[in-house]
Design an enzyme around this catalytic site. Structure first.
Site, PDB file in Angstrom:
ATOM      1  N   PRO A 116      11.137   9.675  -8.038  1.00  0.00           N
ATOM      2  CA  PRO A 116      11.308   8.546  -8.959  1.00  0.00           C
ATOM      3  C   PRO A 116      10.057   8.430  -9.813  1.00  0.00           C
ATOM      4  O   PRO A 116       8.941   8.539  -9.289  1.00  0.00           O
ATOM      5  CB  PRO A 116      11.438   7.332  -8.028  1.00  0.00           C
ATOM      6  CG  PRO A 116      11.213   7.795  -6.646  1.00  0.00           C
ATOM      7  CD  PRO A 116      11.040   9.265  -6.634  1.00  0.00           C
TER       8      PRO A 116
ATOM      9  N   ARG B 157       4.593  14.945 -10.668  1.00  0.00           N
ATOM     10  CA  ARG B 157       3.855  15.408 -11.846  1.00  0.00           C
ATOM     11  C   ARG B 157       4.169  16.865 -12.175  1.00  0.00           C
ATOM     12  O   ARG B 157       4.213  17.246 -13.346  1.00  0.00           O
ATOM     13  CB  ARG B 157       2.355  15.202 -11.627  1.00  0.00           C
ATOM     14  CG  ARG B 157       1.953  13.737 -11.612  1.00  0.00           C
ATOM     15  CD  ARG B 157       0.575  13.567 -11.040  1.00  0.00           C
ATOM     16  NE  ARG B 157       0.487  14.141  -9.713  1.00  0.00           N
ATOM     17  CZ  ARG B 157      -0.631  14.523  -9.117  1.00  0.00           C
ATOM     18  NH1 ARG B 157      -1.769  14.379  -9.737  1.00  0.00           N
ATOM     19  NH2 ARG B 157      -0.613  15.041  -7.899  1.00  0.00           N
TER      20      ARG B 157
ATOM     21  N   ASP C 129       1.466  16.988  -4.808  1.00  0.00           N
ATOM     22  CA  ASP C 129       0.742  18.134  -5.381  1.00  0.00           C
ATOM     23  C   ASP C 129       1.548  19.427  -5.513  1.00  0.00           C
ATOM     24  O   ASP C 129       0.944  20.505  -5.617  1.00  0.00           O
ATOM     25  CB  ASP C 129      -0.524  18.457  -4.564  1.00  0.00           C
ATOM     26  CG  ASP C 129      -1.535  17.336  -4.588  1.00  0.00           C
ATOM     27  OD1 ASP C 129      -1.456  16.505  -5.505  1.00  0.00           O
ATOM     28  OD2 ASP C 129      -2.392  17.303  -3.689  1.00  0.00           O
TER      29      ASP C 129
ATOM     30  N   CYS D  59       4.495   2.153  -3.986  1.00  0.00           N
ATOM     31  CA  CYS D  59       3.915   1.831  -5.289  1.00  0.00           C
ATOM     32  C   CYS D  59       2.534   1.185  -5.112  1.00  0.00           C
ATOM     33  O   CYS D  59       2.396   0.176  -4.429  1.00  0.00           O
ATOM     34  CB  CYS D  59       4.845   0.901  -6.065  1.00  0.00           C
ATOM     35  SG  CYS D  59       4.162   0.565  -7.691  1.00  0.00           S
TER      36      CYS D  59
ATOM     37  N   ASN E 222       5.875  14.953   0.064  1.00  0.00           N
ATOM     38  CA  ASN E 222       5.607  14.768  -1.371  1.00  0.00           C
ATOM     39  C   ASN E 222       4.091  14.794  -1.628  1.00  0.00           C
ATOM     40  O   ASN E 222       3.320  14.178  -0.918  1.00  0.00           O
ATOM     41  CB  ASN E 222       6.204  13.415  -1.805  1.00  0.00           C
ATOM     42  CG  ASN E 222       5.749  12.961  -3.187  1.00  0.00           C
ATOM     43  OD1 ASN E 222       5.310  11.838  -3.356  1.00  0.00           O
ATOM     44  ND2 ASN E 222       5.842  13.821  -4.178  1.00  0.00           N
TER      45      ASN E 222
ATOM     46  N   HIS F 172       4.674  10.415   0.802  1.00  0.00           N
ATOM     47  CA  HIS F 172       3.686  10.898  -0.165  1.00  0.00           C
ATOM     48  C   HIS F 172       2.357  10.964   0.596  1.00  0.00           C
ATOM     49  O   HIS F 172       1.892   9.947   1.119  1.00  0.00           O
ATOM     50  CB  HIS F 172       3.620   9.927  -1.358  1.00  0.00           C
ATOM     51  CG  HIS F 172       2.545  10.260  -2.345  1.00  0.00           C
ATOM     52  ND1 HIS F 172       2.108   9.383  -3.302  1.00  0.00           N
ATOM     53  CD2 HIS F 172       1.812  11.389  -2.524  1.00  0.00           C
ATOM     54  CE1 HIS F 172       1.155   9.959  -4.032  1.00  0.00           C
ATOM     55  NE2 HIS F 172       0.963  11.176  -3.570  1.00  0.00           N
TER      56      HIS F 172
HETATM   57  C1  LIG Z   1       4.132   8.624 -14.158  1.00  0.00           C
HETATM   58  C2  LIG Z   1       4.464   8.388 -12.730  1.00  0.00           C
HETATM   59  C3  LIG Z   1       5.397   7.432 -12.390  1.00  0.00           C
HETATM   60  C4  LIG Z   1       5.728   7.198 -11.049  1.00  0.00           C
HETATM   61  N1  LIG Z   1       6.684   6.274 -10.739  1.00  0.00           N
HETATM   62  C5  LIG Z   1       7.088   6.116  -9.452  1.00  0.00           C
HETATM   63  C6  LIG Z   1       8.155   5.245  -9.113  1.00  0.00           C
HETATM   64  O1  LIG Z   1       8.749   4.568  -9.951  1.00  0.00           O
HETATM   65  N2  LIG Z   1       8.526   5.175  -7.812  1.00  0.00           N
HETATM   66  C7  LIG Z   1       7.896   5.899  -6.830  1.00  0.00           C
HETATM   67  O2  LIG Z   1       8.276   5.815  -5.667  1.00  0.00           O
HETATM   68  N3  LIG Z   1       6.885   6.725  -7.128  1.00  0.00           N
HETATM   69  C8  LIG Z   1       6.474   6.862  -8.409  1.00  0.00           C
HETATM   70  N4  LIG Z   1       5.465   7.735  -8.709  1.00  0.00           N
HETATM   71  C9  LIG Z   1       4.844   8.509  -7.622  1.00  0.00           C
HETATM   72  C10 LIG Z   1       5.553   9.849  -7.481  1.00  0.00           C
HETATM   73  O3  LIG Z   1       6.905   9.688  -7.201  1.00  0.00           O
HETATM   74  C11 LIG Z   1       4.915  10.726  -6.394  1.00  0.00           C
HETATM   75  O4  LIG Z   1       5.029  10.068  -5.169  1.00  0.00           O
HETATM   76  C12 LIG Z   1       3.440  11.018  -6.645  1.00  0.00           C
HETATM   77  O5  LIG Z   1       3.187  11.277  -8.009  1.00  0.00           O
HETATM   78  C13 LIG Z   1       2.984  12.243  -5.857  1.00  0.00           C
HETATM   79  O6  LIG Z   1       3.709  13.378  -6.209  1.00  0.00           O
HETATM   80  P1  LIG Z   1       3.090  14.553  -7.116  1.00  0.00           P
HETATM   81  O7  LIG Z   1       1.786  14.962  -6.482  1.00  0.00           O
HETATM   82  O8  LIG Z   1       4.133  15.625  -7.105  1.00  0.00           O
HETATM   83  O9  LIG Z   1       2.835  13.975  -8.458  1.00  0.00           O
HETATM   84  C14 LIG Z   1       5.092   7.949 -10.026  1.00  0.00           C
HETATM   85  C15 LIG Z   1       4.141   8.916 -10.384  1.00  0.00           C
HETATM   86  C16 LIG Z   1       3.814   9.141 -11.700  1.00  0.00           C
HETATM   87  C17 LIG Z   1       2.790  10.182 -12.045  1.00  0.00           C
END
Ligand SMILES: Cc1cc2nc3c(=O)[nH]c(=O)nc-3n(C[C@H](O)[C@H](O)[C@H](O)COP(=O)(O)O)c2cc1C
Length: 607
Positions: free
Chosen positions: A245, A476, A453, A332, A451, A403
């Protein structure tokens, strides 16, 4: 005098320090692509993911200074045209009724005046007309001349038929009646009212018992719930390619794009329970999905109250048709929500969290309930494992996503996959126990999703092959490199050319116009959301210009140039270049457009 040996040692030292610098997070760009005298200071080049994650919901953080270059108050509403046409006249040969009457209507009913004041057409064929065979924006369309002849709007019947028979479209739109009933507080919460009463009784008995442990022991003495939890739809996330999300950037056109690029599962942006219950249009825009997202579409909600969670779950169940899971956000980090007891704050209040999950589960009909958590809220104080033990013991959740970072740590350090593995072992043990207890293990096995990186196919396979992990969510990585799942499928890096990357953006542009409309307002919104998307895609460093692989998501590059002009443009950190890129799809930027980048001090001013 420095001896030869000392000199060499010094040189080695310099090389060594450069190497260490690389290890500390500098992307290893081939020297011929490094720009010798960078035009943009490093601080302005790098995007802060914490700001991005907050979307537009970040309030002022108490006691925290505004970070350099951070724009907190972003009013991104797009302007309307100066002369507005009444929507009853979108198709003048087939006019509708103006509910105010021409004398009282604030928009013009004079088509000639409107057309004379309207911005010049954008070149090319209207993407919406091309896709669906007609254009709902009618006279307001910015590509009007491609479907307007002799004072009449054109319709391409064969395309209309083809689109209708494809079964495509947008789903999960709440009905006007339901919206009105919610707004007037007349909505019938047949299930959740009962559920809330029952949960409230439990809270009272909890309060009467001094110690929590005693309360747990007394659990058995609670009265039977006066409702039956519906049989849930099955959720199997094993090996699924999942997009996280994502507030703001995880909008419907982006998710639709990701489906075309191999995603199996997508989630709505986080929706807040209270505005859902007040039926605000902006919140109800969030559970909307494209038909291609189902099955595999999850709606994520954030809440701090069991009653609001239960009611929101019931409305989502009753008013939507294409939801595969209802996910509770317990991750969040943003201050505003945290202070209200929502998002990651729930991890500090397990009893409340469990009550919310119970309320959701009992009220969401056949939609399974899932939860997304972090390692904990504080650094070096992981609480996810004990929380997961309680969630499994006291609730029926179809999936838990972890995460691997704490709230405090935000994006500063790598995600802790060792800890993800430890928590995965708890879920595996639980599933195994269930399998032994019951004949069939498949009925309500809990999926466990890691979840953090994941940026390459290698990261993805390492993550998915971690013991106890059923699948992995990509956030990301799927924004910076939207073709990540193609790489996963191909099990190799794909050195996408700049033209191929532009094609991906074109697809987003087409989907965005279908979603937000091809009139001035829709084009403004589409352009704004493409800028948000580009604030991630520009971070992609083509594998062909990297000295060595694998690329890492947290590595930052020195300023680099691409293998051609377009590649350089796509890698630009300057938001004015992002706007320039949008002009390839949405025409020249007009005076009405507003874009305030998150990390730069100036808003975009046209002209
Ligand atoms: C721009 C952005 C918006 C995000 N919005 C949400 C969200 O609405 N709900 C949520 O559970 N996590 C949100 N996240 C967190 C991501 O879902 C994820 O848990 C976190 O970025 C780690 O994953 P990654 O290392 O693949 O980026 C957001 C992250 C980013 C960068």
């Amino acid at each position: 005098m420095t001896t030869e040996t000392e000199k060499r040692a010094l040189e080695d030292d310099t090389v060594e320090s450069k190497r260490i610098k690389y290890d500390k997070g500098i992307a290893p760009i081939k020297p011929e692509f490094i720009v010798e005298s960078p035009s943009v200071p490093a601080d302005d080049r790098y995007v802060n993911d914490d700001d991005a994650e907050a979307g537009d919901r970040n309030g002022e953080e108490k006691g925290k200074k505004k970070k350099r270059g951070q724009n907190k108050k972003r009013d991104m509403r797009q302007q309307h045209e100066e002369v507005r046409l009444c929507s009853s006249l979108l198709d003048p040969s087939n006019p509708g009724t103006c509910r105010f009457g021409p004398e009282h209507c604030r928009s013009t009913h004079d088509v000639t005046t409107y057309l004379a004041a309207k911005a010049p057409d954008i070149d090319g064929v209207c993407p919406v007309f091309k896709a669906i065979g007609y254009c709902p924006a009618g006279l307001k369309c910015r590509w009007l001349n491609s479907h307007y002849e002799d004072g009449k709007l054109k319709r391409d019947q064969s395309q209309i038929d083809a689109y209708a028979s494809s079964g495509q479209g947008e789903v999960n739109k709440i009905s006007t009646e339901a919206k009105l009933a919610l707004q007037k507080k007349k909505y019938l919460f047949e299930v959740s009212d009962n559920v809330i009463k029952y949960l409230d009784l439990q809270v009272q008995s909890d309060e009467n018992i001094a110690k929590r442990e005693e309360a747990k022991e007394n659990n058995a003495s609670y009265v039977e719930a006066p409702f039956k939890i519906a049989e849930k739809k099955k959720l199997d996330l094993r090996g699924a390619k999942i997009v996280s999300p994502l507030t703001t950037v995880g909008n419907l056109p982006y998710r639709r794009l990701m489906k075309t690029l191999g995603a199996d599962v997508t989630y709505s942006e986080m929706a807040l329970s209270l505005p859902l219950l007040q039926a605000t249009n902006s919140e109800w825009a969030l559970p909307k999905a494209h038909s291609s997202e189902y099955p595999g579409f999850g709606v994520q909600i954030a809440t701090s109250k069991h009653w609001a969670a239960a009611k929101a779950a019931e409305v989502i169940y009753k008013e939507t048709t294409h939801v595969s899971e209802l996910n509770l956000n317990c991750g969040c980090p943003i201050d505003l929500l945290y202070r209200q007891g929502q998002g990651s704050a729930l991890m500090e209040q397990p009893a409340r969290l469990l009550r919310i999950l119970k309320g959701m589960n009992a009220s969401s009909g056949d939609i399974p309930v899932t939860v997304k958590i972090r390692t904990g809220t504080k650094d070096n104080k992981n609480t996810a494992k004990s929380l997961v033990e309680r969630v499994l013991a006291e609730n029926d959740v179809a999936a838990i996503t972890l995460h691997g970072r704490s709230r405090q740590q935000r994006y500063t350090k790598d995600a802790d996959w060792e800890y993800i593995k430890e928590v995965g072992a708890v879920v595996t043990e639980w599933n195994n126990k269930k399998e032994e207890d019951k004949e069939s293990s498949e009925t309500n096995r809990t999926n466990f999703v890691g979840n953090g990186d994941v940026f390459t196919h290698e990261d993805w396979y390492n993550a998915v092959n971690t013991e106890g992990v059923d699948s992995v969510m990509v956030a990301r990585g799927a924004l910076i490199k939207p073709w990540i799942f193609e790489e996963v499928e191909a099990q190799q890096y794909l050195d996408k050319s700049a033209t191929e990357r532009l094609d991906i953006l074109r697809k987003f542009a087409d989907f965005s116009l279908e979603h937000w409309g091809s009139d001035e307002y829709g084009v403004g919104l589409s352009r704004r959301f493409m800028c948000e998307f580009l604030s991630f895609t520009h971070r992609y460093i083509p594998v062909g210009i990297l000295e060595r692989l694998p690329p890492k998501i947290n590595q930052r590059p020195p300023q680099w140039r691409g293998r051609n002009e377009l590649e350089t443009l796509l890698g630009s950190t300057d938001y004015k270049d992002w706007i320039k890129i949008t002009e390839m799809f949405y025409g020249k930027t007009g005076d009405n457009f507003t874009f305030i980048p998150k990390h730069k001090s100036n808003a975009y001013e046209s002209g």
